[in-house]
Design a protein around this motif. Sequence first.
Motif, mmCIF file in Angstrom:
data_model
loop_
_atom_site.group_PDB
_atom_site.id
_atom_site.type_symbol
_atom_site.label_atom_id
_atom_site.label_comp_id
_atom_site.label_asym_id
_atom_site.label_seq_id
_atom_site.Cartn_x
_atom_site.Cartn_y
_atom_site.Cartn_z
ATOM 1 N N ARG A 133 0.844 -1.187 0.000
ATOM 2 C CA ARG A 133 0.000 0.000 0.000
ATOM 3 C C ARG A 133 0.886 1.246 0.000
ATOM 4 N N LEU A 134 0.319 2.353 -0.429
ATOM 5 C CA LEU A 134 1.021 3.629 -0.375
ATOM 6 C C LEU A 134 1.179 4.052 1.083
ATOM 7 N N GLN A 135 2.411 4.363 1.472
ATOM 8 C CA GLN A 135 2.647 4.806 2.839
ATOM 9 C C GLN A 135 4.005 5.485 2.948
ATOM 10 N N PRO A 136 4.234 6.205 4.047
ATOM 11 C CA PRO A 136 5.528 6.871 4.240
ATOM 12 C C PRO A 136 6.550 5.959 4.895
ATOM 13 N N TYR A 137 7.786 6.124 4.466
ATOM 14 C CA TYR A 137 8.904 5.364 5.035
ATOM 15 C C TYR A 137 10.015 6.336 5.426
ATOM 16 N N GLU A 138 10.547 6.138 6.613
ATOM 17 C CA GLU A 138 11.686 6.934 7.059
ATOM 18 C C GLU A 138 12.977 6.266 6.610
ATOM 19 N N ILE A 139 13.889 7.040 6.044
ATOM 20 C CA ILE A 139 15.165 6.504 5.583
ATOM 21 C C ILE A 139 16.110 6.392 6.775
ATOM 22 N N VAL A 140 16.549 5.191 7.052
ATOM 23 C CA VAL A 140 17.405 4.927 8.204
ATOM 24 C C VAL A 140 18.869 4.955 7.812
ATOM 25 N N GLU A 141 19.187 4.415 6.648
ATOM 26 C CA GLU A 141 20.577 4.303 6.200
ATOM 27 C C GLU A 141 20.600 4.352 4.678
ATOM 28 N N VAL A 142 21.611 4.999 4.125
ATOM 29 C CA VAL A 142 21.771 5.075 2.672
ATOM 30 C C VAL A 142 23.121 4.493 2.292
ATOM 31 N N ARG A 143 23.115 3.595 1.334
ATOM 32 C CA ARG A 143 24.343 3.053 0.767
ATOM 33 C C ARG A 143 24.458 3.657 -0.627
ATOM 34 N N LYS A 144 25.225 4.732 -0.737
ATOM 35 C CA LYS A 144 25.282 5.517 -1.954
ATOM 36 C C LYS A 144 25.584 4.647 -3.173
ATOM 37 N N GLY A 145 24.752 4.797 -4.197
ATOM 38 C CA GLY A 145 24.942 4.052 -5.431
ATOM 39 C C GLY A 145 24.487 2.611 -5.365
#
Length: 340
Positions: A133-145
């Motif tokens: 379903r459509l919903q919001p997600y908080e970004i916890v960690e980013v692995r660039k690329g």
Amino acid sequence: MPSIGRNDPCPCGSGKKYKQCHGPIDAERAAALRKLKQAPDTLWPKLMDSLDRFGTAVPATLSLFWNDAYRTQDIQELDQREDRGSERFLTWFAFDTVNEEGQTPVEQLTADPEGLELTEAEAQVLAGWKDVRLQPYEIVEVRKGQGMRVRPLFGETLIDVEDHAASKRLQAGEVLITHLVPAADTHFIAGAAAHLTPDTVDKLREFAEVHLQDVQQAQPDATYDDLIRSRSYIFNHFVMALPREEHDNTSLNELVARTRATLSMTAEQIGFKGGTSEAADAATDRPVSDAETVALDVDADVHGVSGLSDTSSTLESGGAEAAEQPSGTDEPSAYQGQDD
């Protein structure tokens, strides 16, 4: 973990060489995993092409998704009026709208895939999309690329998302409003995704809480999951209200106040109790108080929303490279992404 050579002893302890023991099994498993991760890229266009069979449900759902801003006669011009408007609506229509039996188009297609000509991998992946379903997600960690790790804004489960292009533009603490579809051991972004900066999170939570309290008038035990399943369209309403100009910092305040007022009035009309004095005051169109302004204000000089790469890129295994944004451009708008 170091790789195992074909002629190395098999880690299972059988005494055989890896190539004569578990090597072929692991290779077959890896090939099957690759097929599953590649399946969304071919499944998605088939899914979109099949939606014409549900066309009779479009008129009512389109106005619901766009908060009565657009009707069926506006469909041809939707992309001109809203960034990636058709894609946003059709993605939500596929995953979130339900028929009289309570089934979404995705659930109906999973039960009756005739005409889709699905591969075995596509059919397996589609079966895992029924609860998306459509919903919001908080970004916890980013692995660039590479990708990112997120969690539902109203939950705790950590979710790995594979998307090369998106991961180059995002930062921890930001929020995505999107559909995340599972495939193999990861998830992908289906359709367009709204990218919200951290300063909008508190307002988004408050907006959702207003709606949840309204749902709980009829279902006292309702949770955020129930809200998402029944009213996921409200998150598009929130995105529509995000400020686009530096001098416009009142649109979200007005959205929350108006939502309180409308839902409170509706509850009173059908006999529910529990409307707050705040909602009753808002219903009289009074100005927003200083206290509410402090509680609801958003930094107008921070981008409220930007966009990610388009569907064909985000659904590729690993995500396609994103086009560089030209310098000196205007503030990015909702769901904006590069075009192939």
